[in-house]
Structure formats: C-alpha cells, structure tokens
Enzyme design. Structure first.
Site, PDB file in Angstrom:
ATOM      1  N   GLU A 208      62.317  -3.580  -0.414  1.00  0.00           N
ATOM      2  CA  GLU A 208      61.606  -3.778   0.848  1.00  0.00           C
ATOM      3  C   GLU A 208      61.800  -5.219   1.294  1.00  0.00           C
ATOM      4  OE1 GLU A 208      57.372  -2.809   0.543  1.00  0.00           O
ATOM      5  OE2 GLU A 208      57.884  -1.351  -0.995  1.00  0.00           O
TER       6      GLU A 208
ATOM      7  N   LYS B 182      60.827  -8.811   2.053  1.00  0.00           N
ATOM      8  CA  LYS B 182      59.715  -9.665   1.616  1.00  0.00           C
ATOM      9  C   LYS B 182      59.375 -10.574   2.795  1.00  0.00           C
ATOM     10  CE  LYS B 182      58.083 -12.588  -2.157  1.00  0.00           C
ATOM     11  NZ  LYS B 182      57.193 -13.404  -1.376  1.00  0.00           N
TER      12      LYS B 182
ATOM     13  N   ARG C 215      49.359 -12.350   2.661  1.00  0.00           N
ATOM     14  CA  ARG C 215      48.955 -11.030   2.183  1.00  0.00           C
ATOM     15  C   ARG C 215      47.517 -10.740   2.614  1.00  0.00           C
ATOM     16  NH1 ARG C 215      50.403  -9.157  -3.765  1.00  0.00           N
ATOM     17  NH2 ARG C 215      49.550  -7.076  -3.781  1.00  0.00           N
TER      18      ARG C 215
ATOM     19  N   ARG D  48      44.621 -13.120  -0.604  1.00  0.00           N
ATOM     20  CA  ARG D  48      45.220 -12.972  -1.933  1.00  0.00           C
ATOM     21  C   ARG D  48      44.281 -13.463  -3.041  1.00  0.00           C
ATOM     22  NH1 ARG D  48      48.072 -15.471  -5.538  1.00  0.00           N
ATOM     23  NH2 ARG D  48      50.196 -14.930  -6.126  1.00  0.00           N
TER      24      ARG D  48
ATOM     25  N   GLU E 227      51.365  -7.418   4.778  1.00  0.00           N
ATOM     26  CA  GLU E 227      51.691  -8.827   4.980  1.00  0.00           C
ATOM     27  C   GLU E 227      51.544  -9.093   6.475  1.00  0.00           C
ATOM     28  OE1 GLU E 227      52.363 -10.692   2.339  1.00  0.00           O
ATOM     29  OE2 GLU E 227      53.480 -12.431   3.061  1.00  0.00           O
TER      30      GLU E 227
ATOM     31  N   PHE F 163      52.519  -2.335   2.875  1.00  0.00           N
ATOM     32  CA  PHE F 163      53.364  -1.983   1.733  1.00  0.00           C
ATOM     33  C   PHE F 163      52.632  -1.217   0.634  1.00  0.00           C
ATOM     34  CE2 PHE F 163      52.118  -6.475   1.185  1.00  0.00           C
ATOM     35  CZ  PHE F 163      51.481  -6.427  -0.047  1.00  0.00           C
TER      36      PHE F 163
ATOM     37  N   ARG G 171      50.959  -9.553 -13.059  1.00  0.00           N
ATOM     38  CA  ARG G 171      52.317  -9.879 -12.661  1.00  0.00           C
ATOM     39  C   ARG G 171      53.224  -9.156 -13.630  1.00  0.00           C
ATOM     40  NH1 ARG G 171      54.306 -13.698  -9.417  1.00  0.00           N
ATOM     41  NH2 ARG G 171      52.484 -15.028  -9.273  1.00  0.00           N
TER      42      ARG G 171
ATOM     43  N   LYS H  90      60.776  -9.841  -7.276  1.00  0.00           N
ATOM     44  CA  LYS H  90      61.132 -10.510  -6.021  1.00  0.00           C
ATOM     45  C   LYS H  90      62.505 -11.139  -6.175  1.00  0.00           C
ATOM     46  CE  LYS H  90      58.108 -14.338  -7.098  1.00  0.00           C
ATOM     47  NZ  LYS H  90      56.987 -15.152  -6.696  1.00  0.00           N
TER      48      LYS H  90
HETATM   49  P1  ATP Z   1      55.376 -15.999  -3.205  1.00  0.00           P
HETATM   50  O1  ATP Z   1      54.974 -17.337  -3.630  1.00  0.00           O
HETATM   51  O2  ATP Z   1      56.840 -15.750  -3.387  1.00  0.00           O
HETATM   52  O3  ATP Z   1      54.856 -15.601  -1.866  1.00  0.00           O
HETATM   53  P2  ATP Z   1      53.324 -14.818  -4.743  1.00  0.00           P
HETATM   54  O4  ATP Z   1      53.164 -15.510  -6.045  1.00  0.00           O
HETATM   55  O5  ATP Z   1      52.338 -15.070  -3.677  1.00  0.00           O
HETATM   56  O6  ATP Z   1      54.789 -14.997  -4.205  1.00  0.00           O
HETATM   57  P3  ATP Z   1      54.499 -12.535  -5.711  1.00  0.00           P
HETATM   58  O7  ATP Z   1      53.941 -11.491  -6.551  1.00  0.00           O
HETATM   59  O8  ATP Z   1      55.426 -13.443  -6.378  1.00  0.00           O
HETATM   60  O9  ATP Z   1      53.308 -13.309  -5.043  1.00  0.00           O
HETATM   61  O10 ATP Z   1      55.206 -11.917  -4.468  1.00  0.00           O
HETATM   62  C1  ATP Z   1      54.540 -10.940  -3.777  1.00  0.00           C
HETATM   63  C2  ATP Z   1      54.025 -11.491  -2.482  1.00  0.00           C
HETATM   64  O11 ATP Z   1      54.978 -11.272  -1.464  1.00  0.00           O
HETATM   65  C3  ATP Z   1      52.818 -10.697  -2.097  1.00  0.00           C
HETATM   66  O12 ATP Z   1      51.663 -11.345  -2.547  1.00  0.00           O
HETATM   67  C4  ATP Z   1      52.899 -10.586  -0.604  1.00  0.00           C
HETATM   68  O13 ATP Z   1      52.133 -11.636  -0.028  1.00  0.00           O
HETATM   69  C5  ATP Z   1      54.345 -10.880  -0.263  1.00  0.00           C
HETATM   70  N1  ATP Z   1      55.098  -9.721   0.270  1.00  0.00           N
HETATM   71  C6  ATP Z   1      55.885  -9.753   1.370  1.00  0.00           C
HETATM   72  N2  ATP Z   1      56.482  -8.582   1.563  1.00  0.00           N
HETATM   73  C7  ATP Z   1      56.081  -7.759   0.567  1.00  0.00           C
HETATM   74  C8  ATP Z   1      56.378  -6.429   0.223  1.00  0.00           C
HETATM   75  N3  ATP Z   1      57.222  -5.691   0.937  1.00  0.00           N
HETATM   76  N4  ATP Z   1      55.777  -5.907  -0.877  1.00  0.00           N
HETATM   77  C9  ATP Z   1      54.919  -6.641  -1.617  1.00  0.00           C
HETATM   78  N5  ATP Z   1      54.614  -7.914  -1.343  1.00  0.00           N
HETATM   79  C10 ATP Z   1      55.183  -8.485  -0.263  1.00  0.00           C
END
Ligand code: ATP
Length: 591
Positions: A248, A250, A255, A270, A300, A340, A417, A423
């Site tokens: 998907e 990103k 979030r 978040r 998102e 999502f 996690r 990712k």
């Molecule tokens: P990052 O710092 O890269 O934003 P993170 O630590 O906040 O990551 P991760 O679990 O690493 O969180 O990455 C998931 C984040 O990506 C989610 O918290 C969400 O905010 C964002 N996101 C964007 N698109 C999507 C998607 N299609 N599915 C899930 N999460 C998504």
C-alpha cells in the site's frame, strides 16, 4: 497505603537503573496495594494521573511549585530558585528545605495516604480559568505542609512532571505479570486494547489474569497502534513475507484512529491523545462517509493543495495542530483521508481477522470520494513490481510503501511493532539510509554566532530490550535560527545536571535533557563508532554504531513518544543491510 510507604519504594526504584530490579521492587509494591490503589500507583509511577486519552495532565510550572514551597517554608522565592539552579532538581530542593529545623514544626499532622495525594493532585490538574493558579499553589502547599521531607521530594517531582525514576509502562506490565506468576501476554494485550495502565493494574489485582483477559475493544477508548518493521530492499521484504504481500502507499501524513458511536465521533492520535477538536472537517467527513453505526477504523490524514489537489508533505499538516482558529486552519489546510484498517464494526471486533478480510469489511463501510477512500494498494509477488509500485508512490508524494502480510496469521496486533507490516521507504537524500527518529538526550552550547544558545544536540535511539536510550550521533546541521530558538526554549525545562537514569552515554554534553523530544534525522550511513553506545558490541566488541553526517530534516516528531523512536535493532539492521548493498554492488550508491 500511606504515601510514605509508596515513597520508600520510589527511593528504592531511584537507586537502580536495572530493569529486572525495578520489576521486582514494583512487584512487591503491587502485592501490598488494594486494587484501587494499584491503579493510582500505576499512574503516579509513570508521572501521570490518567490515561493519555483523557487529556488531563499534571505538569505544573516550576514557578508555581516554588511559590507553594515558599508558602510552607517561608523561604524567599529567589533563594529557592538559586538552590534549584545549583541542583537542577526542585524535588531535592524541597526535601532539603523541609528538613531544615525551622519547618519541622509543621510536620505533626496525620500521615498522607496515596488516596489523598492522588485526589489532591487531581484537583490541582483540574483547576482552570480565573484564579486557577492560586488554587493550584494553595492545594500543593496544603499537601506539602503535611509532608515529610522525602514525601515533599516526590510530591514536587510529581506535580512538575519530572519523576526521574525511569520506569516505563512495560516494566509495570512485567511487574504485574510477575505478581501473578505469569500471564504477561494477556496483560499486555489488555493494555494494548484499552491504553489504560491503571485499569489494567486494578483489574489484575481484583480479578487476576482471567479478569484482565476479558478487557477488550471499546468504542471511545483508543487502541494502541500496530506498527511496522522496516527493510531496505524489495527482495528481502518479499522473502520475509513468504513471497507475496499486499503493498500500500505509505502516505506522508498523520495517523488517526477514528471511533464512531452513532452520531458521536472521536479522533485519537498515534499516542492516544484525543485530537477531535482540532479536526472538525474530519469529524464531518466521517459522519457522512462512514456507513456504520459503530466503528473503529484507522486512516492516514494527508494535507493537500486545494488548488491542484496534490498531496503536501507532513510539515503542512502541523498547521492543524492548534487549539484556536481550527475552522480557519481546516479551510487553509484541508486533508484527505486514506483508510487502511478496520478494528471493529457494528458490534464485531475484527482484530483477529486476516488483513484482506479486514480490508474488505472496511471497504464495505466507506462511502468513497477523492478525499475519503481506501489506501492505494496492490498484491505483489516479485521485487520488480514492488519497486515500480514504490516509485509510483514516491512520485505521487508518498514516503514509500507499506508491504503487509496476507497469511491467515495477519491479524491486527495492537501495540506491537512486528513483521506483519514492513515499511519500505526511499530516503530523499541517500539510498543507504532511511530517515530516523531520534531522541534528544543532551545538548552542547554553540560557538560564534550561536554562542550562549544550544547549537548541537546529542541524539539517542531506543533500546526496547533494556528500556534505555543509547546515543547514536551529535547533530548540529539542518537547524534554522528559529529551530535553535525553539529548541533552546523547549529543552531548557527538560535540562538536568546529571545524566538521566535511562540514558546510556560515553559522551558528556554541556547539559543533559530528559529523553522526551523526538526529531527526524537523515544521515549518510551507519558507521562503527568508539564513542556512541548504540549497538555496543553487536558488530564489534569494542564499538557501537553511529549515524554519519546526520542532519535535522525540519520535522519535530511530537506525534511520537521517546519509546516510539528508532530502535537499536533497527540501526543494527540498517548497518547490516548497507554491507549487503555494498557487497551486492550497484544496488545503492554509498555516499
Ligand atoms: P514513520 O516514522 O515512518 O512514520 P512510525 O514509527 O510512525 O513510522 P511505522 O509503524 O514505522 O510507524 O509506520 C507506520 C506508519 O505509517 C503508521 O503509523 C501510519 O501513520 C503511516 N501509514 C501511512 N500509510 C500507511 C498504510 N497504508 N498502512 C499503514 N500505515 C500507514
């Protein structure tokens, strides 16, 4: 329980940095507590009064606490401030002041209990409006007048939001499990579903592990989010997922977890904060577009340019993080919502269903439009098509892609996690490293034009096994003048003389700061380092790992808690993947 009893445990906790010892001390403490007390103690030990989603914080300005100390001791505010400058800890100052002979006479009243302290702290937190400051000071001085010097130390630390014991929520969970001789999985699951450590603690005490296992999803109570691991090549990702996954976009936004119950709508961040009032437009969009009576769904939110419809970077969305003029901000910086996941719809919890089934249910309740729809996604089973999809995502303004497991075990794992979501981000600067989210643990004063102000920061990653922060670089590049101004202002209240309990560092900065602030950093590569403690011994016995040529991207990750920062293991994996890229030749260009 008397407050002095709790304080004696806090003294023991403060004397150790070892997580196992902390767990054992907390287990003893919980064994002694009544269920209701256990809940109070769980919050207080984390320096909180309620779960984050309630939105009531304890943090009282040091200036007010100093006024309360003056009321009780009669000692001049200037003198108290001076001792504070010397020790850097108002708690210690309070202990010393109350130990002095002059004030001993006030200490003859009945003992403080945990319950009384908690209820008075609640009052302090809740006073608002005219005269609130006076009431806060008065209430605190009332407590201090009844307190012993040691109790005063912790009262002051509690109200000023500076507990310093280094206990994290996961340590409390370990302690509760140890108390029951097991059941950690159930306890952790309950915590991830209700985001309320106090509720979990009291339930464990009252109904044991069986009781806690009954805690489930509830509309209106935020669920701790499922998170992704990361990898840096399409091939590795597909291998990890058994050769097929659902990729998907990103999206580069914020979030949101949306809870709908009839006409009532709530939005959680978040970090489980209730951010509903900041997004009246999102509330309206979901009222119209979510065709379910009750739902918990995740999306998102991405800012877009109303003239071109193009997605805008994350920074633009930060204009929406305000308390006033929210309607105007909603017009100036409108958002699209890309959904999502669905965790719950009309009476049915969905978290134990596999991903594609959840996505199907989600699609059934979305009345889609350009700005309100499912994430863009495709099935992938070969690295080339994954890479093509990734490029398309980046071209359209996304950070990269999320590749998700689709096997029957691909449930929604709240608060974890893991490898069910991976990712795959393309760094804007170099192919070798991704952006990192690092925690500020100290600062160095600048030189020349920057003298007298903070110029360079000591940054750390999170070690989730030991629950400590390990340094990984010093960063002094990428800061604009207004950033340095902002950092000086934000970091000053977090400054302390001694190294914070949860920080592991060889370097000594000019000032230490409590690990709270998270910044996004890019670097050129990960290198071995004799002066940083991240991953010490993991690659070479006498070295850690560091980020080379780090620079600030301009992004303050206030949506992340320090425990959400990049982890030691992620840095180790990045280091190893660089070696593979170099050995494989040509896939990446080391800079
Ligand atoms: P990052 O710092 O890269 O934003 P993170 O630590 O906040 O990551 P991760 O679990 O690493 O969180 O990455 C998931 C984040 O990506 C989610 O918290 C969400 O905010 C964002 N996101 C964007 N698109 C999507 C998607 N299609 N599915 C899930 N999460 C998504």
């Amino acid at each position: 329980m008397d407050f002095s009893r709790l304080v004696s445990y806090y003294e023991r906790l403060e004397a150790t940095t070892k997580r196992l010892e902390m767990r054992d001390i907390l287990t003893e403490l919980f064994a002694e507590a009544e269920p209701r007390e256990a809940s109070r103690i769980a919050y207080l030990t984390l320096g909180e009064l309620y779960p984050a989603y309630v939105g009531v914080e304890l943090g009282m300005a040091e200036k007010l606490a100093i006024r309360a100390l003056k009321m009780v001791t009669g000692i001049d505010e200037g003198k108290i401030e001076e001792s504070l400058r010397k020790t850097g800890d108002l708690g210690l100052v309070a202990e010393k002041l109350l130990s002095s002979k002059k004030t001993q006479m006030t200490l003859s009243l009945e003992p403080l209990t945990v319950e009384r302290v908690y209820s008075q702290l609640e009052r302090i937190a809740k006073f608002t409006g005219e005269g609130a400051m006076e009431m806060k000071v008065k209430t605190l001085s009332g407590l201090l007048a009844q307190a012993s010097p040691k109790e005063a130390k912790y009262l002051i630390r509690l109200v000023t939001g500076n507990m310093r014991m280094g206990v994290a929520d996961m340590t409390l969970i370990d302690a509760l499990a140890a108390l029951k001789g097991g059941g950690k999985e159930e306890i952790e699951r309950a915590y991830n579903l209700c985001s309320d450590i106090g509720l979990v603690a009291s339930t464990v005490k009252e109904h044991g592990v069986e009781g806690v296992a009954k805690i489930g999803l509830r509309v209106g109570i935020p669920v701790r989010p499922m998170l992704a691991e990361r990898l840096t090549s399409a091939q590795e990702i597909l291998e990890k997922l058994g050769n097929t996954g659902f990729a998907e976009y990103k999206y580069d936004g914020e979030r949101m977890q949306i809870h709908k119950a009839d006409s009532e709508l709530m939005i959680f961040s978040r970090r489980q904060e209730n951010i509903t009032s900041q997004f009246p437009d999102v509330v309206e969009m979901c009222r119209r577009g979510l065709a379910a009576r009750e739902a918990i769904v995740e999306c998102e939110a991405v800012a877009y340019d109303p003239e071109t419809g193009d997605m805008l970077p994350f920074q633009e969305l930060m204009h929406r993080r305000r308390k006033y003029d929210v309607e105007k901000a909603a017009q100036l910086y409108p958002v699209s919502l890309f959904f999502f996941d669905a965790l719950y719809i009309d009476g049915e919890p969905l978290i134990d269903l596999p991903l594609l089934e959840r996505r199907k249910r989600l699609s059934q309740v979305l009345e889609s439009s350009d700005n309100f729809r499912l994430t863009e996604g495709i099935m992938v089973s070969d690295p080339d098509s994954l890479d093509r999809f990734m490029l398309k995502a980046v071209e359209e303004g996304c950070e990269g892609v999320m590749v998700k497991d689709i096997s029957p075990k691909s449930i929604y794992r709240a608060g974890a996690r893991g490898w069910l979501w991976i990712k795959y981000k393309r760094s804007y600067v170099s192919k070798l490293t991704d952006t990192l989210d690092l925690v500020v643990v100290g600062a160095f004063y600048g030189k020349g034009r920057r003298s007298g102000r903070i110029g360079t920061l000591l940054m750390a990653v999170y070690d989730d096994e030991a629950d400590v922060f390990r340094t990984v670089c010093k960063v002094g590049t990428g800061f604009k003048d207004e950033d340095l101004e902002h950092l000086t202002q934000t970091l000053t209240p977090l400054a302390q003389k001694q190294k914070p309990a949860r920080v592991e560092s060889i370097m000594e900065p000019d000032i230490w700061t409590r690990p709270e602030m998270v910044l996004e950093i890019v670097g050129d590569e990960i290198t071995l380092s004799p002066i940083h403690t991240c991953g010490w011994g993991a690659i070479r016995s006498d070295a850690g790992l560091a980020v080379r040529f780090p620079r600030f991207t301009g992004r303050y990750r206030s949506d992340k808690s320090p425990e959400d920062a990049t982890t030691v293991n992620e840095i180790i994996e990045l280091y190893k993947s660089q070696l593979k890229v170099i050995a494989g030749g040509g896939e990446g260009e080391p800079t």
